[in-house]
Design a protein around this motif. Structure first.
Motif, PDB file in Angstrom:
ATOM      1  N   ALA A 113      73.614  56.144  34.474  1.00  0.00           N
ATOM      2  CA  ALA A 113      73.159  54.741  34.729  1.00  0.00           C
ATOM      3  C   ALA A 113      72.259  55.046  36.502  1.00  0.00           C
ATOM      4  N   ILE A 114      73.043  55.746  37.160  1.00  0.00           N
ATOM      5  CA  ILE A 114      72.303  56.002  38.548  1.00  0.00           C
ATOM      6  C   ILE A 114      71.048  56.646  38.483  1.00  0.00           C
ATOM      7  N   GLN A 115      71.270  57.835  37.509  1.00  0.00           N
ATOM      8  CA  GLN A 115      70.031  58.613  37.325  1.00  0.00           C
ATOM      9  C   GLN A 115      68.713  57.702  36.522  1.00  0.00           C
ATOM     10  N   SER A 116      69.117  56.871  35.602  1.00  0.00           N
ATOM     11  CA  SER A 116      68.208  56.128  34.939  1.00  0.00           C
ATOM     12  C   SER A 116      67.551  55.061  36.228  1.00  0.00           C
ATOM     13  N   THR A 131      72.596  58.864  46.213  1.00  0.00           N
ATOM     14  CA  THR A 131      73.903  58.876  45.788  1.00  0.00           C
ATOM     15  C   THR A 131      74.457  59.686  44.536  1.00  0.00           C
ATOM     16  N   LEU A 132      73.406  59.946  43.629  1.00  0.00           N
ATOM     17  CA  LEU A 132      73.880  60.953  42.698  1.00  0.00           C
ATOM     18  C   LEU A 132      74.373  62.272  43.166  1.00  0.00           C
ATOM     19  N   ALA A 133      73.393  62.694  44.170  1.00  0.00           N
ATOM     20  CA  ALA A 133      73.819  64.163  44.908  1.00  0.00           C
ATOM     21  C   ALA A 133      75.085  64.355  45.125  1.00  0.00           C
ATOM     22  N   LYS A 134      75.882  63.082  45.539  1.00  0.00           N
ATOM     23  CA  LYS A 134      77.163  62.934  46.158  1.00  0.00           C
ATOM     24  C   LYS A 134      78.305  63.468  44.781  1.00  0.00           C
ATOM     25  N   ILE A 135      77.760  63.056  43.711  1.00  0.00           N
ATOM     26  CA  ILE A 135      78.861  63.130  42.546  1.00  0.00           C
ATOM     27  C   ILE A 135      78.422  64.098  41.460  1.00  0.00           C
ATOM     28  N   GLY A 187      64.105  64.407  41.008  1.00  0.00           N
ATOM     29  CA  GLY A 187      63.960  63.062  41.168  1.00  0.00           C
ATOM     30  C   GLY A 187      63.799  62.985  42.608  1.00  0.00           C
ATOM     31  N   LEU A 188      64.774  63.329  43.410  1.00  0.00           N
ATOM     32  CA  LEU A 188      64.491  63.175  44.817  1.00  0.00           C
ATOM     33  C   LEU A 188      63.175  63.598  45.343  1.00  0.00           C
ATOM     34  N   LEU A 189      62.689  64.760  44.949  1.00  0.00           N
ATOM     35  CA  LEU A 189      61.586  65.466  45.607  1.00  0.00           C
ATOM     36  C   LEU A 189      60.358  64.406  45.159  1.00  0.00           C
ATOM     37  N   GLU A 190      60.412  63.907  43.953  1.00  0.00           N
ATOM     38  CA  GLU A 190      59.242  63.026  43.777  1.00  0.00           C
ATOM     39  C   GLU A 190      59.493  61.944  44.412  1.00  0.00           C
ATOM     40  N   ALA A 191      60.496  61.379  44.794  1.00  0.00           N
ATOM     41  CA  ALA A 191      60.676  59.970  45.692  1.00  0.00           C
ATOM     42  C   ALA A 191      60.066  60.131  46.877  1.00  0.00           C
ATOM     43  N   TYR A 192      60.653  61.633  47.466  1.00  0.00           N
ATOM     44  CA  TYR A 192      60.143  61.889  48.730  1.00  0.00           C
ATOM     45  C   TYR A 192      58.567  61.758  48.966  1.00  0.00           C
ATOM     46  N   GLU A 193      58.045  62.471  47.782  1.00  0.00           N
ATOM     47  CA  GLU A 193      56.538  62.579  47.890  1.00  0.00           C
ATOM     48  C   GLU A 193      56.006  61.455  47.722  1.00  0.00           C
ATOM     49  N   GLY A 194      56.362  60.310  46.820  1.00  0.00           N
ATOM     50  CA  GLY A 194      55.968  59.013  46.761  1.00  0.00           C
ATOM     51  C   GLY A 194      55.992  58.314  48.021  1.00  0.00           C
ATOM     52  N   ARG A 195      57.179  58.202  48.597  1.00  0.00           N
ATOM     53  CA  ARG A 195      57.269  57.643  49.778  1.00  0.00           C
ATOM     54  C   ARG A 195      56.474  58.340  51.139  1.00  0.00           C
ATOM     55  N   ALA A 196      56.358  59.515  51.158  1.00  0.00           N
ATOM     56  CA  ALA A 196      55.705  60.170  52.168  1.00  0.00           C
ATOM     57  C   ALA A 196      54.160  59.687  52.014  1.00  0.00           C
ATOM     58  N   GLN A 197      53.691  59.555  50.843  1.00  0.00           N
ATOM     59  CA  GLN A 197      52.164  59.161  50.528  1.00  0.00           C
ATOM     60  C   GLN A 197      52.082  57.912  50.900  1.00  0.00           C
TER      61      GLN A 197
END
Lengths: 99, 801
Positions: free
Chosen positions: B23-26, B46-50, B59-69
């Protein structure tokens, strides 16, 4: 619409012959096949001032207000071929991404 | 004042921690898809912890990229770098965008460290990208970047690139070319070499410059330089429009390169101080401020145009007072309204005041610029004022005739007045002006053409022929003159026939045949000549008539029509002509014959227009066969063509018959209702009778009008609308009332107003309000015609009293 005298780069006191030559010169700079918009502007300007009758009619009845370009051209015309290279600092600023 | 509380939104982490890993991944990917990068980062963290890396790292890489842009776009470069540094922890090699950001922030050593790390990966594409970025930054500095390896292409080619750029700025194009030659094709400075080569082509070869600049990608490290260079290529008007959005450095770069002096640049900044499209008020301020530089005359002329553009708003008496007399009177003339007759007099007065200023109250010397100014004002008055009032028109006509004295050498004034009086059918005045014009310009084709037209209009055919010859001597391909000459000789021939001088008529016809420009004209003339020969009992003439008629008509009825039309020019009645040449028109024409008749009539329209009122007589014997054929049914277009043609021939009898047949066949086509109405109207005009319409007629017209509008037949709708407007009294030309009973109807209306019950009074008021008095007259007549005598009308004896 531009001030036809400024567009053809002639004085308002210019005679028919001078205006005709200025028109030919302007047409050479923007031939219809390469610059149809520019050519049309030149042609229209010429039609408005080609004879003394038209020049006086322009003076008496044409109510077109001047635009930025008219004021700039009347006050400080650009010399033909008078390009000035920007200084190095300006180029460097652009290379740093400072638009 | 109550302080606004910042309500902290509940952390998505808290929400997500209670959910399953899937669910978290989704949630993370959903946030990514929606561009909610901050939420996505939190979900994947959060997902990284479990969960193991495979589930969250991408997913995290894409999220960082998006945020940076997002942050970079907002100009929050330091914050963007923090995000990219977080991202960097999960990457094996540094991302070029990370290095680019380091360079933008001036963190050169860090950028070089990342560059070194990237060099070791063998990712040539990323490496080329980063080298280009470093190259641009290297050039942007006064001294080269330290710490680059001696064999690094940025370092090696940088020496030549730096010299080339400096040389270009100095204008030393030879040096530029030499250094550019030393830079290899696959250099990090490749885009710079293209840009410099492009700019070297300016201003002579803009096309080549444009082509070279097109090779620079939008994400190139050298793109800002290329974009500034592209500005230079714009036409001046577009260039000026683009400058305010170009950015300060780009604008300066482009303005310099286009040869704008510092004064021009400064004036441009002043002009756009209040926005890229300054209003008239600001332009006026600038003009006033720089009056000396602009010149007084120019400034005054432009000021009145700017005042006019915002008239009467924002115009103070002080502005007007500062204007010189000439410009202030021009402005007054421009701004004097002319909505009705009284305003027109004001406008005339304003222009006359200007004339007084121009001439200082004296008569200007003919041919001088001032005289031309006055003449132009006279023409302007004619063209802009409403001349429906005859006295006003006469006053303006006097001014126009003065123009011939003011500017005697202006052929335009003569031509204009000749045409004006010709259109007004005042041939006497037109001829006088033509004679004046010809005396001044005896060789001028325009004058000769005008003289020719007048000669034809006054039936001076001999003179017309001489004039046409003179025109053709000067302008051998003048079609108008050639046609006029042909027509003039033929018309002159007709005149001679009527004078009973067949010898002279034959001579004129021979000349006409010589001047005929088309085979049809030649056949017409020859047919006419043959007919005259028939009258003179020349042997073989009847056969010649038949041959020429067949050439013109091609079919039996059309041939007969051709003979009759030419016969009418000789003054022959239709039946007489037909019996002379033994032609029979009893047979019903087939569709081809019918079409030829129509074409023939069409071709002859120009020539028979003068005789149009006699067309009913000419065509009358043809009515029977034509109607039998037209009874059809024919296609819609055929009826349309016939109706349009007959409306011009003014053969109202045939016109009405055809229109009625068309209405029968095409009851849903409003065009034929119009034609039926027109035919009836023409018929009554010809017989000088009054045109009566009943309620049903008006209703049919109204229905047809609505139908035409609903069918999108705009022309018919407009024609019907004009008729209805006239009927309802918007146009007095179509009164429904004969003059002799007008007084009786006036009295009847008065009786209605005095005695009618309230509901009738209301209807009358409504009709009069909407359609005027003539509409009310129509309504009262209809009311009386369709109702029993109203009980509320008092007995006649009481009315008399």
């Amino acid at each position: 619409m531009r001030d036809p005298f400024l567009l053809l780069n002639v004085s308002p006191q210019a005679d028919d012959n001078t205006i005709h030559h200025a028109y030919l010169h302007a047409v050479k700079a923007c031939p219809p096949e390469r610059d149809p918009v520019g050519f049309d502007a030149v042609r229209q300007a010429y039609e408005r001032i080609r004879s003394q009758r038209q020049r006086l009619a322009y003076e008496l009845f044409d109510t077109t207000p001047p635009g930025i370009q008219d004021i700039l051209d009347q006050a400080c015309p650009v010399n033909e071929g008078g390009t000035r290279r920007p200084d190095l600092a300006l180029c460097q600023a652009l290379l740093r991404g400072e638009r | 004042m109550a302080r606004k509380r910042n309500k902290k939104p509940s952390s998505p982490n808290k929400v997500a921690s209670s959910l399953s890993a899937d669910a978290i991944q989704s949630l993370g990917y959903e946030a990514l898809a929606e561009g909610k990068y901050r939420d996505a980062i939190n979900h994947f963290k959060t997902l990284a912890k479990i969960e193991p890396e495979a589930c969250w790292q991408q997913g995290l890489l894409e999220a960082y990229e998006g945020r940076a842009q997002v942050l970079e776009a907002k100009g929050m470069l330091k914050e963007a770098l923090a995000i990219r540094e977080n991202r960097r922890r999960f990457e094996s090699s540094p991302d070029p965008r990370y290095i680019a950001l380091l360079l933008r922030l001036g963190r050169i050593p860090d950028a070089l460290t990342a560059y070194t790390a990237l060099s070791q990966t063998g990712d040539t594409r990323s490496l080329a990208q980063v080298r280009s970025l470093i190259a641009a930054i290297d050039l942007s500095r006064d001294t080269p970047i330290e710490g680059l390896p001696a064999d690094d292409p940025v370092y090696v080619d940088g020496v030549h690139a730096r010299h080339a750029l400096a040389a270009w700025c100095r204008g030393d194009d030879e040096q530029v070319a030499q250094h550019l030659k030393a830079i290899p094709f696959r250099s990090p400075y490749r885009d710079l070499t293209l840009i410099l080569k492009a700019m070297l082509c300016l201003p002579q070869d803009c096309g080549k410059t444009s082509a070279l600049l097109d090779k620079i990608a939008a994400d190139s490290a050298f793109a800002p330089l290329a974009d500034a260079a592209r500005l230079v290529l714009l036409p001046e008007a577009d260039f000026i429009a683009a400058l305010p959005n170009a950015g300060e450095q780009s604008a300066r770069f482009a303005m310099n390169l286009r040869g704008w002096s510092p004064e021009r640049q400064s004036l441009w900044r002043e002009l756009i101080r209040r926005g890229p499209e300054p209003g008239p008020a600001h332009l006026m301020d600038v003009i006033e401020k720089h009056r000396q530089m602009l010149g007084d005359t120019w400034a005054n002329q432009k000021l009145i145009r700017l005042i006019h553009a915002q008239w009467p708003a924002k115009v103070t008496p002080a502005i007007l007072k500062a204007l010189p007399s000439y410009e202030s009177f021009i402005l007054k003339a421009w701004t004097t309204p002319r909505f009705d007759f009284h305003d027109q007099e004001d406008a005339l007065c304003a222009w006359e005041n200007l004339i007084n200023v121009i001439t200082s109250g004296k008569k200007p010397k003919p041919g001088t610029p001032d005289a031309l100014r006055v003449a132009l004002i006279h023409r302007h008055l004619f063209e802009t004022l409403d001349l429906s009032d005859s006295d006003f028109r006469k006053a303006i006509e006097v001014l126009l005739q003065k123009n011939l004295e003011l500017v005697p050498d202006e052929i335009e004034e003569h031509s204009f007045l000749i045409q004006y009086y010709q259109e007004k059918k005042d041939i006497k005045v037109a001829r006088r002006i033509v004679e004046q014009g010809l005396a001044r310009w005896p060789e001028n084709v325009t004058m000769l053409n005008a003289a020719l037209d007048i000669a034809i209009a006054t039936k001076a055919y001999k003179k017309a022929a001489t004039l046409a010859r003179r025109i053709l001597e000067r302008d051998p391909i003048n079609r108008h003159a050639a046609q006029s000459l042909f027509d003039a000789h033929l018309a002159h021939a007709t005149k001679q026939v009527k004078k009973n001088r067949p010898d002279l008529a034959f001579k004129e016809m021979e000349t006409a045949i010589e001047w005929a420009r088309t085979s049809q004209d030649k056949d017409r003339a020859m047919l006419m000549r043959a007919l005259l020969q028939v009258l003179n009992e020349t042997p073989g003439a009847i056969e010649e008539v038949r041959v020429r008629a067949h050439r013109l008509g091609q079919t039996p009825l059309a041939s007969a029509l051709a003979v009759v039309l030419q016969g009418s020019r000789l003054g022959l009645k239709t039946q007489h002509t037909l019996s002379l040449v033994g032609m029979d028109i009893e047979r019903v024409p087939d569709p081809d014959d019918l079409m030829r008749c129509r074409d023939l009539l069409q071709d002859n329209m120009q020539r028979i227009s003068a005789q149009s009122l006699q067309m009913t007589d000419i065509l009358q014997p043809f009515h029977k066969p034509l109607i039998k054929a037209i009874q059809g049914p024919l296609p819609y277009q055929d009826y349309e063509c016939w109706c349009e043609l007959l409306s011009r021939t003014k053969d109202a009898v045939l016109y009405l018959m055809v229109a009625r047949i068309a209405v029968d066949h095409y009851p849903d086509k409003p065009l034929f209702v119009f034609h039926e109405y027109r035919a009836r109207q023409i018929q009554t005009e010809i017989h000088r009778a009054h045109f009566w319409l009943d309620d049903d007629d008006v209703e049919r017209l109204e229905t047809a009008h609505s139908l035409a509008r609903s069918q999108g037949d705009i022309r018919t709708a407009q024609r019907l609308s004009d008729i209805l407007d006239a009927l309802y009294g918007f146009d007095s030309s179509a009164s429904l009332l004969p003059d002799d009973i007008e007084d009786t109807v006036d009295l009847m209306i008065q009786v209605f107003y005095d005695h009618a019950p309230l509901n009738i009074l209301r209807q009358m008021q409504d009709v009069e309000k909407r359609h005027g008095y003539p509409g009310l007259v129509n309504w009262v007549i209809n009311y009386m015609a369709h109702n029993p005598p109203p009980s509320w009308i008092p007995p006649l004896d009481q009315l008399d009293s």
